[in-house]
Design an enzyme around this catalytic site. Structure first.
Site, PDB file in Angstrom:
ATOM      1  CG  ASP A  19      28.338 -53.231  26.722  1.00 29.49           C
ATOM      2  OD1 ASP A  19      27.883 -54.226  27.323  1.00 29.49           O
ATOM      3  OD2 ASP A  19      27.646 -52.226  26.492  1.00 29.49           O
ATOM      4  CB  SER A  20      25.758 -56.031  24.277  1.00 31.91           C
ATOM      5  OG  SER A  20      25.211 -55.022  25.111  1.00 31.91           O
ATOM      6  CB  CYS A  76      28.720 -56.656  28.807  1.00 32.52           C
ATOM      7  SG  CYS A  76      27.080 -57.262  28.352  1.00 32.52           S
ATOM      8  CD  GLU A  92      23.777 -49.977  22.305  1.00 30.59           C
ATOM      9  OE1 GLU A  92      24.149 -49.909  21.124  1.00 30.59           O
ATOM     10  OE2 GLU A  92      24.566 -50.052  23.264  1.00 30.59           O
ATOM     11  CB  CYS A  98      22.722 -52.984  32.838  1.00 28.50           C
ATOM     12  SG  CYS A  98      22.938 -52.750  31.045  1.00 28.50           S
ATOM     13  CG  HIS A 114      23.677 -50.035  27.988  1.00 24.75           C
ATOM     14  ND1 HIS A 114      24.299 -51.268  27.940  1.00 24.75           N
ATOM     15  CD2 HIS A 114      23.619 -49.596  26.706  1.00 24.75           C
ATOM     16  CE1 HIS A 114      24.597 -51.558  26.674  1.00 24.75           C
ATOM     17  NE2 HIS A 114      24.205 -50.553  25.914  1.00 24.75           N
TER      18      HIS A 114
END
Length: 273
Positions: free
Chosen positions: A18-19, A81, A159, A191, A193
């Site tokens: 993932d990012s 992602c 994050e 997403c 996240h």
């Protein structure tokens, strides 16, 4: 030699990337459904977020991460992602011969499950402009009204380890409540996240609104693809998990244990490319 032709290929690990740390929501689901598989996770936090980058930049990063995972001998890669899926999944499948399993916002099940006929989708700004995403929305727009809400700022909060604050709840409210006011009774997390914010999203939407996380469906597809190629692990012991980050190792050691919650101190290493 490909993973499917290598000796003892079923014992090879599964790569997930993932990012940043959002893909840990998918990794947790893989761990739950396929507990005997070894897993390698790359969080490209040094280049996060992907959501505000061009398609070319996201594709380049995705290629770099996959190349690294291949050096580690993975038998399959999960693109955990949505932004990378929209920008790069087709290019990854053209370039690499091992199974590439990618995210897809759960628009189809949402369109079939909604009672009001209105579905909301929370996603990054890059995802909502991707061709793949817009084709998906168009495919099911006759079954339900699909409201798409970009959510700038949420990825960065996760994050940074901010998962519960009054300011974050207000940000979530600003994205979620307009969907509910337009009649959405089902909200898709577009997403990886966002599952880490599901309690805030549910609080904003109300208990009567269904929240759909696509991770379980993605893991079912992973399991199907591995079984099809005889790549499911025959280990009887619990699989091992290793983590890499391209960002701050100190930040990774702070946030990954919070989100992973699998017991013990996770094995976290630094990777750069």
């Amino acid at each position: 030699m490909t993973a499917s032709t290598a000796p003892n290929a079923s014992r090879l690990p599964i790569g997930v990337f993932d990012s940043g740390v959002g893909g840990l929501s998918v990794l947790r689901e893989i761990r739950a459904q396929l507990p005997h598989e070894d897993l390698l996770y790359v969080g490209d936090s040094g280049h996060a977020p992907y959501g505000d980058k061009s398609q070319a930049a996201v594709t380049a990063r995705s290629m770099a991460v996959c190349e690294f995972l291949l050096t580690q001998g993975v038998k399959a890669i999960v693109v955990a992602c949505n932004t990378a899926t929209g920008a790069a999944a087709s290019a990854l499948r053209e370039r690499f011969s091992i199974p590439i399993i990618a995210m897809e916002p759960a628009v189809k099940p949402a369109a079939t499950q909604t009672r009001s006929g209105v579905v909301g989708v929370l996603a990054t700004s890059r995802t909502v402009v991707s061709d793949n995403f817009n084709r998906l929305v168009a495919r099911f727009s006759s079954a339900a009204t699909i409201l798409v809400q970009p959510c700038p700022g949420l990825v960065e909060r996760v994050e940074n380890g901010e998962l519960d604050s009054a300011e974050l709840q207000q940000m979530v409210d600003d994205y979620v409540q307009p969907l509910c006011q337009q009649g959405a009774d089902t909200i898709v997390l577009g997403c990886t996240h966002y599952p880490f914010l599901v309690s805030l999203i549910q609080a904003s939407a109300g208990q009567q609104v269904r929240i759909i996380d696509p991770a379980p469906a993605v893991v079912r597809e992973l399991q199907r693809r591995l079984a099809e190629q005889h790549l499911l692990s025959n280990n009887t012991a619990r699989g091992q998990v290793a983590f890499w980050t391209s960002g701050s190792i100190q930040q990774a050691r702070f946030i990954i244990p919070q989100l992973w919650q699998d017991g013990g101190a996770p094995d976290i290493r630094h990777w750069s490319s």
